[in-house]
Design a protein around this motif. Structure first.
Motif, PDB file in Angstrom:
ATOM      1  N   UNK A   1       0.777  -1.031  -0.076  1.00 34.25           N
ATOM      2  CA  UNK A   1      -0.062   0.063  -0.067  1.00 34.25           C
ATOM      3  C   UNK A   1       0.702   1.086  -0.089  1.00 34.25           C
ATOM      4  N   UNK A   2       2.020   1.236   0.532  1.00 39.56           N
ATOM      5  CA  UNK A   2       2.866   2.469   0.603  1.00 39.56           C
ATOM      6  C   UNK A   2       3.550   2.604  -0.544  1.00 39.56           C
ATOM      7  N   UNK A   3       3.751   1.198  -1.324  1.00 41.19           N
ATOM      8  CA  UNK A   3       4.518   1.310  -2.311  1.00 41.19           C
ATOM      9  C   UNK A   3       3.459   2.024  -3.525  1.00 41.19           C
ATOM     10  N   UNK A   4       2.097   1.632  -3.558  1.00 38.52           N
ATOM     11  CA  UNK A   4       1.505   1.986  -4.257  1.00 38.52           C
ATOM     12  C   UNK A   4       1.146   3.392  -4.122  1.00 38.52           C
ATOM     13  N   UNK A   5       1.292   4.088  -3.104  1.00 39.48           N
ATOM     14  CA  UNK A   5       1.017   5.625  -2.864  1.00 39.48           C
ATOM     15  C   UNK A   5       2.190   6.245  -3.599  1.00 39.48           C
ATOM     16  N   UNK A   6       3.351   5.596  -4.020  1.00 39.55           N
ATOM     17  CA  UNK A   6       4.315   6.179  -4.553  1.00 39.55           C
ATOM     18  C   UNK A   6       4.118   6.669  -6.100  1.00 39.55           C
ATOM     19  N   UNK A   7       2.949   6.240  -6.790  1.00 42.66           N
ATOM     20  CA  UNK A   7       2.633   5.861  -8.080  1.00 42.66           C
ATOM     21  C   UNK A   7       1.581   7.718  -8.151  1.00 42.66           C
ATOM     22  N   UNK A   8       2.005   8.277  -9.288  1.00 47.29           N
ATOM     23  CA  UNK A   8       1.107   9.365  -9.664  1.00 47.29           C
ATOM     24  C   UNK A   8      -0.302   8.982 -10.015  1.00 47.29           C
ATOM     25  N   UNK A   9      -1.161   9.746 -10.105  1.00 43.62           N
ATOM     26  CA  UNK A   9      -2.493   9.544 -10.608  1.00 43.62           C
ATOM     27  C   UNK A   9      -2.383   9.054 -12.149  1.00 43.62           C
ATOM     28  N   UNK A  10      -1.770   9.310 -12.679  1.00 40.15           N
ATOM     29  CA  UNK A  10      -1.279   8.848 -14.189  1.00 40.15           C
ATOM     30  C   UNK A  10      -0.473   7.716 -14.293  1.00 40.15           C
ATOM     31  N   UNK A  11      -0.245   7.235 -13.121  1.00 39.70           N
ATOM     32  CA  UNK A  11       1.058   6.267 -13.194  1.00 39.70           C
ATOM     33  C   UNK A  11       0.597   4.856 -13.804  1.00 39.70           C
ATOM     34  N   UNK A  12       1.744   4.283 -14.456  1.00 42.19           N
ATOM     35  CA  UNK A  12       1.521   3.092 -15.004  1.00 42.19           C
ATOM     36  C   UNK A  12       2.635   2.007 -14.583  1.00 42.19           C
ATOM     37  N   UNK A  13       2.393   0.760 -14.281  1.00 39.30           N
ATOM     38  CA  UNK A  13       3.019  -0.540 -13.915  1.00 39.30           C
ATOM     39  C   UNK A  13       3.147  -1.446 -15.223  1.00 39.30           C
ATOM     40  N   UNK A  14       4.288  -1.578 -15.847  1.00 39.66           N
ATOM     41  CA  UNK A  14       4.314  -2.113 -17.384  1.00 39.66           C
ATOM     42  C   UNK A  14       5.238  -3.425 -17.368  1.00 39.66           C
ATOM     43  N   UNK A  15       4.969  -4.507 -17.554  1.00 40.79           N
ATOM     44  CA  UNK A  15       6.010  -5.523 -17.949  1.00 40.79           C
ATOM     45  C   UNK A  15       5.618  -5.982 -19.137  1.00 40.79           C
ATOM     46  N   UNK A  16       6.282  -5.582 -20.193  1.00 37.33           N
ATOM     47  CA  UNK A  16       6.179  -5.921 -21.616  1.00 37.33           C
ATOM     48  C   UNK A  16       6.562  -7.336 -21.919  1.00 37.33           C
ATOM     49  N   UNK A  17       5.816  -7.895 -22.859  1.00 33.71           N
ATOM     50  CA  UNK A  17       6.064  -9.019 -23.273  1.00 33.71           C
ATOM     51  C   UNK A  17       6.994  -9.190 -24.615  1.00 33.71           C
ATOM     52  N   UNK A  18       7.014  -7.813 -25.064  1.00 40.62           N
ATOM     53  CA  UNK A  18       7.820  -7.598 -26.438  1.00 40.62           C
ATOM     54  C   UNK A  18       8.856  -6.537 -26.396  1.00 40.62           C
ATOM     55  N   UNK A  19       9.548  -6.212 -27.172  1.00 44.72           N
ATOM     56  CA  UNK A  19      10.466  -5.131 -27.064  1.00 44.72           C
ATOM     57  C   UNK A  19       9.842  -3.734 -27.373  1.00 44.72           C
ATOM     58  N   UNK A  20       8.637  -3.798 -27.670  1.00 42.33           N
ATOM     59  CA  UNK A  20       7.765  -2.666 -28.255  1.00 42.33           C
ATOM     60  C   UNK A  20       8.043  -1.406 -27.146  1.00 42.33           C
ATOM     61  N   UNK A  21       8.110  -0.453 -27.628  1.00 37.72           N
ATOM     62  CA  UNK A  21       8.395   0.839 -27.006  1.00 37.72           C
ATOM     63  C   UNK A  21       7.404   1.786 -26.874  1.00 37.72           C
ATOM     64  N   UNK A  22       5.951   1.432 -27.031  1.00 35.38           N
ATOM     65  CA  UNK A  22       5.145   2.409 -27.574  1.00 35.38           C
ATOM     66  C   UNK A  22       3.794   2.096 -26.467  1.00 35.38           C
TER      67      UNK A  22
END
Lengths: 419, 160
Positions: free
Chosen positions: B28-49
């Motif tokens: 929960x403390x970790x989640x609070x570090x994220x901004x409102x527009x924050x994203x957590x992303x684990x890509x499956x490809x090397x796509x950068x978009x």
């Protein structure tokens, strides 16, 4: 438990003509309404499944959208046999054993791509995309005796396509693809009618348990209210309505025959909220279509399976809609999904651990709906409540039939008929 | 680029702090570090978009990330009950760019995940987009590019 030599599964025909796996009659492995734990544990049963099922029936290998253009190819396995699936110059689909005719190196180890030739990396023997041997370096040493025309990549016995779904059969005899697909055809039609394509990326999700558990879980609605309770609680919150996942009236489980089964949710609106396809379809022995995906079950060993999960792209829908479906797919399935990993943890991994307790009654019960299902006289399809185990009954009936087929062994007299 | 030493030091301290929260299971403390527009992303490809048009392992906006955290801390996730034990090794931290608003940070992490008696190594190249908040940095993007994203991948339901 007998130790069978790798690659040979003798089917000992007892004096009474009883089919067996090793010394166990098939009738002791699968009975009406129950299945022995042995079928999930024994290495010799697994070897027999490869020979009597995967190397003899129609096995799904590709969707045409994966190889749309001439020269497009993918590599996959049929049972344990590595194959190349390729779009030939005449636009037909060719399926060849991935083995050089010279000294047996695998010819292609890319998962997919586009090529004009397959060149073996060992001695440079080169094959066209229709399988023909185009050339070999330094042919002079064969003294003019190298007959290239019989040394092309070996094709599988039969290739069959139904509305984009490509299947291979390693034997020339037996039912046609359409006969095998049987009552699964209307469901495949529902998929194909949506103009689906498989994008290049998919999840490849391994688990340490038997391949049949994936087919069972895909045809099982009974678990949804238990394993996926929290997911559906979340969905209720998001949608602002109560959801009864164990069976709104009209939802059905079906025994489609030939090993195939389905869960049919085409009553009410709930299904469309959950996914693009209002049904789960299991096509024996290795294909599942459900939600917004095509799932391929790859048997690795008795206690190891790889599942490919391909999200469906709907070519008729716009990009935004497809992106929503993709995010829904990521949401639930895959290694970090909110649903799939729970299935793996419980329906596969915990079952594998429970199966180690074989000292008591080793039966798994598959009898829900066995006596209460209604049968359509014309098609043979059996229908019941959506939590009934009809897909499993179909699966194990076909399993039992396939495993009872006599295999060629040194014990079989020459000229004896092969069923 | 030339980076002011205190910026690099502050960025490192922040990444170590983030890792410590994940190792402690303080999601929960970790989640609070994220901004409102924050994203957590684990890509499956090397796509950068972004947003990715190709399949990802995880692509969470802030709302979905909150659901993910909720599933784990509530005990509703079979695979995270009990939760994975994690050990983050964070290194090779480089400030790639600082446009005054967003600090673009590259780093490497080697995470050991212990779950169900089995240890898994999760090596990854990370990318953080950090923004300066009132109480220090906040995360606008955490992108974790796993070394083995091309390989068959088993259950990965912890937060990495």
């Amino acid at each position: 438990m007998s130790n069978e030599r790798a690659g040979i599964t003798p089917l000992h025909i007892h004096r009474r003509g009883v089919p067996t796996v090793g010394s166990t009659p098939v009738d002791d492995l699968v009975q009406e309404g129950r299945v022995s734990g042995q079928v999930y544990r024994r290495d010799d049963v697994f070897e027999a499944e490869l020979e009597r099922i995967f190397h003899r029936t129609w096995v799904y290998v590709a969707h045409e959208s994966e190889i749309p253009d001439v020269g497009d190819f993918k590599t996959t396995t049929i049972g344990r046999q590595p194959v190349i699936v390729v779009r030939a110059p005449d636009e037909s689909v060719g399926i060849f054993f991935n083995r050089c005719r010279h000294r047996a190196a695998s010819v292609c180890e890319e998962r997919s791509g586009n090529t004009r030739f397959f060149r073996c990396p060992y001695h440079g023997w080169t094959y066209r995309t229709d399988g023909r041997l185009a050339g070999v370096p330094y042919p002079e040493s064969y003294g003019g005796l190298l007959d290239k025309s019989v040394l092309g990549l070996a094709p599988v016995a039969r290739v069959g396509t139904y509305r984009g779904f490509v299947f291979a059969n390693l034997v020339a005899d037996g039912p046609t693809l359409l006969e095998h697909l049987g009552n699964a055809v209307p469901y495949l039609d529902l998929v194909a009618d949506k103009d689906v394509a498989l994008p290049e990326e998919c999840y490849r999700y391994p688990y340490d348990a038997n391949w049949k558990l994936q087919l069972e879980n895909s045809g099982d609605n009974y678990h949804a209210s238990v394993i996926h309770k929290v997911f559906f609680d979340l969905l209720e919150e998001r949608m602002g309505q109560k959801i009864d996942i164990s069976g709104p009236p009209g939802w059905r489980a079906l025994d489609l025959g030939n090993g195939h089964g389905a869960l049919d949710f085409r009553v009410g609106d709930l299904a469309s909220e959950l996914s693009a396809l209002p049904f789960n379809l299991v096509v024996f022995p290795n294909l599942v279509v459900l939600g917004n995906q095509v799932r391929v079950v790859v048997p690795v060993s008795a206690q190891r399976t790889l599942v490919e999960m391909h999200p469906l792209h709907f070519t008729g829908a716009d990009d935004a809609a497809n992106l929503v479906r993709l995010r829904q797919f990521e949401d639930f399935y895959g290694p970090a999904g909110f649903g799939g990993p729970d299935d793996v943890a419980v329906a596969m991994e915990r079952v594998a651990r429970g199966l180690a307790a074989d000292g008591g009654d080793d039966w798994l019960h598959t009898s829900r709906g066995l006596t209460t299902a209604t049968t359509d006289e014309a098609t043979g399809v059996r229908t019941g409540h959506v939590t009934d185990e009809l897909p499993l009954q179909s699966l194990y009936r076909a399993w039992r039939e396939a495993m009872s087929v006599e295999a060629r062994t040194e014990a079989t007299p020459a000229g004896a008929p092969c069923l | 680029m030339t980076v002011a030493p205190d910026l690099l030091r502050d960025v490192e301290a922040f990444l170590f702090h983030e890792a410590a929260l994940l190792d402690a299971g303080d999601l929960e403390t970790w989640l609070a570090l994220f901004t409102e527009s924050g994203r957590y992303w684990l890509p499956l490809t090397r796509e950068d978009f972004e947003p990715p048009t190709k399949l990802s392992i995880v692509y969470d906006d802030r709302a979905h990330l909150a659901e993910r955290v909720q599933r784990i801390v509530s005990g509703d996730s079979f695979t995270q009950t009990p939760p994975s034990r994690l050990c983050h090794l964070v290194s090779n931290i480089v400030v790639a760019e600082d446009d005054g608003r967003v600090v673009d940070v590259a780093s490497m992490q080697l995470v050991v995940e212990l779950r169900g008696g089995q240890q898994a190594l999760r090596a990854a190249h990370c990318r953080h987009h950090l923004v300066r908040g009132d109480d220090g940095f906040m995360i606008d993007l955490k992108k974790v590019v796993l070394l083995d994203l091309d390989e068959p991948m088993g259950t990965l339901t912890c937060i990495i």
